[in-house]
Write a protein that holds these residues in place. Structure first.
Motif, PDB file in Angstrom:
ATOM      1  N   SER A  29      -1.887  12.651  -1.622  1.00  0.00           N
ATOM      2  CA  SER A  29      -0.746  12.058  -2.315  1.00  0.00           C
ATOM      3  C   SER A  29       0.370  11.850  -1.310  1.00  0.00           C
ATOM      4  CB  SER A  29      -0.262  12.972  -3.449  1.00  0.00           C
ATOM      5  OG  SER A  29       0.152  14.223  -2.933  1.00  0.00           O
ATOM      6  N   SER A  30       1.169  10.824  -1.541  1.00  0.00           N
ATOM      7  CA  SER A  30       2.269  10.536  -0.617  1.00  0.00           C
ATOM      8  C   SER A  30       3.395   9.853  -1.364  1.00  0.00           C
ATOM      9  CB  SER A  30       1.794   9.649   0.537  1.00  0.00           C
ATOM     10  OG  SER A  30       1.297   8.435   0.046  1.00  0.00           O
ATOM     11  N   HIS A  31       4.575  10.022  -0.848  1.00  0.00           N
ATOM     12  CA  HIS A  31       5.756   9.365  -1.422  1.00  0.00           C
ATOM     13  C   HIS A  31       6.195   8.176  -0.589  1.00  0.00           C
ATOM     14  CE1 HIS A  31       6.139  12.563  -4.356  1.00  0.00           C
ATOM     15  NE2 HIS A  31       6.054  13.443  -3.375  1.00  0.00           N
ATOM     16  N   ASP A  32       5.647   8.071   0.617  1.00  0.00           N
ATOM     17  CA  ASP A  32       5.874   6.886   1.442  1.00  0.00           C
ATOM     18  C   ASP A  32       4.718   6.759   2.412  1.00  0.00           C
ATOM     19  OD1 ASP A  32       8.417   8.455   3.556  1.00  0.00           O
ATOM     20  OD2 ASP A  32       6.308   8.933   3.204  1.00  0.00           O
ATOM     21  N   GLU A  43       1.445  10.435   9.084  1.00  0.00           N
ATOM     22  CA  GLU A  43       0.791  11.672   8.707  1.00  0.00           C
ATOM     23  C   GLU A  43      -0.058  11.552   7.454  1.00  0.00           C
ATOM     24  OE1 GLU A  43       5.142  12.029   7.224  1.00  0.00           O
ATOM     25  OE2 GLU A  43       4.043  11.272   8.957  1.00  0.00           O
ATOM     26  N   HIS A  44       0.062  10.435   6.704  1.00  0.00           N
ATOM     27  CA  HIS A  44      -0.726  10.266   5.496  1.00  0.00           C
ATOM     28  C   HIS A  44      -2.051   9.568   5.758  1.00  0.00           C
ATOM     29  CE1 HIS A  44       3.399  10.476   3.470  1.00  0.00           C
ATOM     30  NE2 HIS A  44       2.766  11.616   3.210  1.00  0.00           N
ATOM     31  N   VAL A  45      -2.300   9.155   6.988  1.00  0.00           N
ATOM     32  CA  VAL A  45      -3.544   8.484   7.313  1.00  0.00           C
ATOM     33  C   VAL A  45      -4.549   9.509   7.818  1.00  0.00           C
ATOM     34  CG1 VAL A  45      -4.619   6.710   8.734  1.00  0.00           C
ATOM     35  CG2 VAL A  45      -2.312   6.376   7.876  1.00  0.00           C
ATOM     36  N   GLN A  46      -5.751   9.501   7.257  1.00  0.00           N
ATOM     37  CA  GLN A  46      -6.771  10.433   7.680  1.00  0.00           C
ATOM     38  C   GLN A  46      -7.291  10.018   9.046  1.00  0.00           C
ATOM     39  OE1 GLN A  46      -9.720  10.462   4.614  1.00  0.00           O
ATOM     40  NE2 GLN A  46      -8.416  11.523   3.154  1.00  0.00           N
ATOM     41  N   VAL A  47      -7.152  10.907  10.026  1.00  0.00           N
ATOM     42  CA  VAL A  47      -7.580  10.608  11.388  1.00  0.00           C
ATOM     43  C   VAL A  47      -8.430  11.758  11.899  1.00  0.00           C
ATOM     44  CG1 VAL A  47      -5.557   9.210  11.899  1.00  0.00           C
ATOM     45  CG2 VAL A  47      -5.496  11.649  12.358  1.00  0.00           C
ATOM     46  N   ASN A  59       5.182  -1.571 -15.688  1.00  0.00           N
ATOM     47  CA  ASN A  59       6.398  -1.931 -14.971  1.00  0.00           C
ATOM     48  C   ASN A  59       6.143  -1.735 -13.487  1.00  0.00           C
ATOM     49  OD1 ASN A  59       7.262   0.886 -14.184  1.00  0.00           O
ATOM     50  ND2 ASN A  59       7.319   1.103 -16.427  1.00  0.00           N
ATOM     51  N   THR A  60       7.129  -2.045 -12.671  1.00  0.00           N
ATOM     52  CA  THR A  60       6.908  -2.053 -11.221  1.00  0.00           C
ATOM     53  C   THR A  60       7.033  -0.674 -10.592  1.00  0.00           C
ATOM     54  OG1 THR A  60       9.245  -2.523 -10.779  1.00  0.00           O
ATOM     55  CG2 THR A  60       7.764  -4.416 -11.054  1.00  0.00           C
ATOM     56  N   ARG A  61       7.503   0.316 -11.345  1.00  0.00           N
ATOM     57  CA  ARG A  61       7.725   1.637 -10.751  1.00  0.00           C
ATOM     58  C   ARG A  61       6.926   2.741 -11.418  1.00  0.00           C
ATOM     59  NH1 ARG A  61      14.284   1.787  -9.592  1.00  0.00           N
ATOM     60  NH2 ARG A  61      14.340  -0.052  -8.215  1.00  0.00           N
ATOM     61  N   GLY A  62       6.545   2.527 -12.669  1.00  0.00           N
ATOM     62  CA  GLY A  62       5.831   3.562 -13.393  1.00  0.00           C
ATOM     63  C   GLY A  62       4.368   3.614 -13.008  1.00  0.00           C
ATOM     64  N   PRO A  63       3.812   4.806 -12.735  1.00  0.00           N
ATOM     65  CA  PRO A  63       2.412   4.912 -12.341  1.00  0.00           C
ATOM     66  C   PRO A  63       1.468   4.692 -13.509  1.00  0.00           C
ATOM     67  CG  PRO A  63       3.363   7.091 -12.629  1.00  0.00           C
ATOM     68  CD  PRO A  63       4.493   6.116 -12.793  1.00  0.00           C
ATOM     69  N   CYS A  64       0.242   4.335 -13.193  1.00  0.00           N
ATOM     70  CA  CYS A  64      -0.812   4.256 -14.188  1.00  0.00           C
ATOM     71  C   CYS A  64      -1.300   5.676 -14.472  1.00  0.00           C
ATOM     72  CB  CYS A  64      -1.953   3.389 -13.664  1.00  0.00           C
ATOM     73  SG  CYS A  64      -3.433   3.394 -14.692  1.00  0.00           S
ATOM     74  N   LEU A  65      -1.562   5.980 -15.732  1.00  0.00           N
ATOM     75  CA  LEU A  65      -1.913   7.351 -16.110  1.00  0.00           C
ATOM     76  C   LEU A  65      -3.400   7.654 -16.003  1.00  0.00           C
ATOM     77  CD1 LEU A  65       0.424   7.835 -19.211  1.00  0.00           C
ATOM     78  CD2 LEU A  65       0.836   8.460 -16.823  1.00  0.00           C
ATOM     79  N   ILE A  66      -4.242   6.627 -15.819  1.00  0.00           N
ATOM     80  CA  ILE A  66      -5.675   6.890 -15.792  1.00  0.00           C
ATOM     81  C   ILE A  66      -6.315   6.638 -14.432  1.00  0.00           C
ATOM     82  CG2 ILE A  66      -5.929   6.381 -18.249  1.00  0.00           C
ATOM     83  CD1 ILE A  66      -7.178   3.691 -17.443  1.00  0.00           C
ATOM     84  N   ILE A  94      -3.095   8.032  -1.810  1.00  0.00           N
ATOM     85  CA  ILE A  94      -2.560   7.289  -2.947  1.00  0.00           C
ATOM     86  C   ILE A  94      -1.368   6.461  -2.478  1.00  0.00           C
ATOM     87  CG2 ILE A  94      -1.425   7.498  -5.191  1.00  0.00           C
ATOM     88  CD1 ILE A  94      -3.010  10.030  -5.677  1.00  0.00           C
ATOM     89  N   LEU A  95      -1.384   5.182  -2.800  1.00  0.00           N
ATOM     90  CA  LEU A  95      -0.312   4.288  -2.374  1.00  0.00           C
ATOM     91  C   LEU A  95       0.944   4.511  -3.218  1.00  0.00           C
ATOM     92  CD1 LEU A  95      -2.043   0.836  -1.771  1.00  0.00           C
ATOM     93  CD2 LEU A  95      -0.793   2.188  -0.088  1.00  0.00           C
ATOM     94  N   PRO A  96       2.084   4.756  -2.602  1.00  0.00           N
ATOM     95  CA  PRO A  96       3.332   4.806  -3.357  1.00  0.00           C
ATOM     96  C   PRO A  96       3.710   3.408  -3.831  1.00  0.00           C
ATOM     97  CG  PRO A  96       3.773   4.988  -1.015  1.00  0.00           C
ATOM     98  CD  PRO A  96       2.278   5.023  -1.172  1.00  0.00           C
TER      99      PRO A  96
END
Length: 324
Positions: free
Chosen positions: A99-102, A106-110, A280-287, A296-298
């Protein structure tokens, strides 16, 4: 080194541990050891076939079988040759995405010492009963996988610039360098040509080559839920209905900036392409969550930054949706 260049190199270097076992129907012994490898996320499984054939040669019931008769599966799902390994892993492995907020390096698996703790993705190798209804048959000259790759590159270039002029005007040497850079994992060779796509002479980038891969459990029903401007492809649905591992591939024309000249974000694009999942453009999908390169893309991530740093080698953002 600037942040963009650093992230591009980290994405290029990312790999996935694989444990590939020969299927019992093709194996002449009971003690064939599996093939272990760290395979590049951005590469294609087809490039492994000559090495796999050589490794398992003495264990094969029919050793003279061609490497192009081989195919790989995970949990009874044949793995498509034209899907990059990273996309296949994000779609089918069941691995928990970061999970990431931006979006940052460091969020890329290397590859790192931490990867030693990551269990390998266990695949099964077959040399018989080729699933021709689900996979393209490869050839010894790699022409088919090359053509699949180049067609994706051309389509991505047309979407980015509104014209295929850049890719069509490549010299023969540049075209060969691009393909060899991908095959040989030569970052400098690949980047020299790829930069021409991202910085076209006398033009600016207009749209984002983006494909969304949804498992059927997360997919809206076909019909009036999709706009006529959005292309929907059923990948893995045949005469017998939906096959294991089938996905719905959604693609639309996604501009780099909105009509009000706002910076286009992941959330804005998903709201346009999948309005029933992203209301909407900011709310995540719940499923389901959008995943790129294992994270996970912010929704507030900018699309131009993504296309310049995290696109696959064919120029596309291949975004897998993982059930929550």
């Amino acid at each position: 080194m600037d942040v963009t260049a650093l992230l591009r190199e980290r994405v290029w270097s990312a790999s996935i541990p694989l444990e590939i076992s020969l299927h019992t129907a093709d194996c002449a012994s009971y003690d064939a050891v599996p093939y272990l490898v760290h395979a590049p996320r951005l590469s294609y499984l087809a490039f492994l076939l000559p090495k796999l054939h050589a490794f398992f040669y003495t264990s094969l019931i029919y050793p003279d079988v061609s490497p192009t008769d081989a195919w790989l599966e995970y949990d009874h799902v044949p793995l498509k040759w034209h899907y990059p390994l990273g996309l296949l892993y994000d779609l089918y492995s069941g691995a928990e995405p970061a999970s990431s907020h931006d979006i940052s390096a460091e969020h890329v698996q290397v590859p790192s010492s931490e990867d030693e703790e990551t269990p390998p993705w266990k695949l099964t190798l077959h040399f018989s009963n080729y699933p021709k209804d689900q996979l393209v048959q490869l050839d010894a000259q790699e022409k088919h996988i090359h053509d699949l790759f180049i067609n994706n590159v051309k389509e991505a270039d047309f979407l980015r610039n509104g014209t295929g002029k850049t890719v069509m005007s490549l010299s023969k040497e540049d075209s060969e360098q691009l393909w060899e850079g991908v095959k040989q994992r030569d970052y400098r060779r690949f980047t020299r040509v790829n930069n021409k796509f991202l910085n076209p002479q006398g033009a600016t980038l207009r749209h984002v080559p983006m494909r969304l891969y949804l498992p059927h459990a997360a997919s809206p029903q076909a019909g009036n839920r999709f706009s006529s401007s959005i292309h929907v492809q059923e990948d893995g649905k045949g005469e017998k209905g939906v096959m294991p591992g089938s996905v719905r591939v959604v693609q639309g024309l996604v501009p780099l900036s909105s009509s009000s000249r706002q910076r286009q974000t992941v959330g804005m694009a998903l709201h346009t392409l999948l309005p029933n999942l992203f209301r909407n453009t900011r709310g995540p999908c719940l499923i389901a969550a959008p995943v790129l390169h294992g994270a996970i893309l912010p929704l507030d991530a900018g699309l131009e930054e993504l296309i310049r740093t995290t696109a696959y080698v064919d120029g596309w953002l291949h975004i897998a949706f993982v059930m929550l």
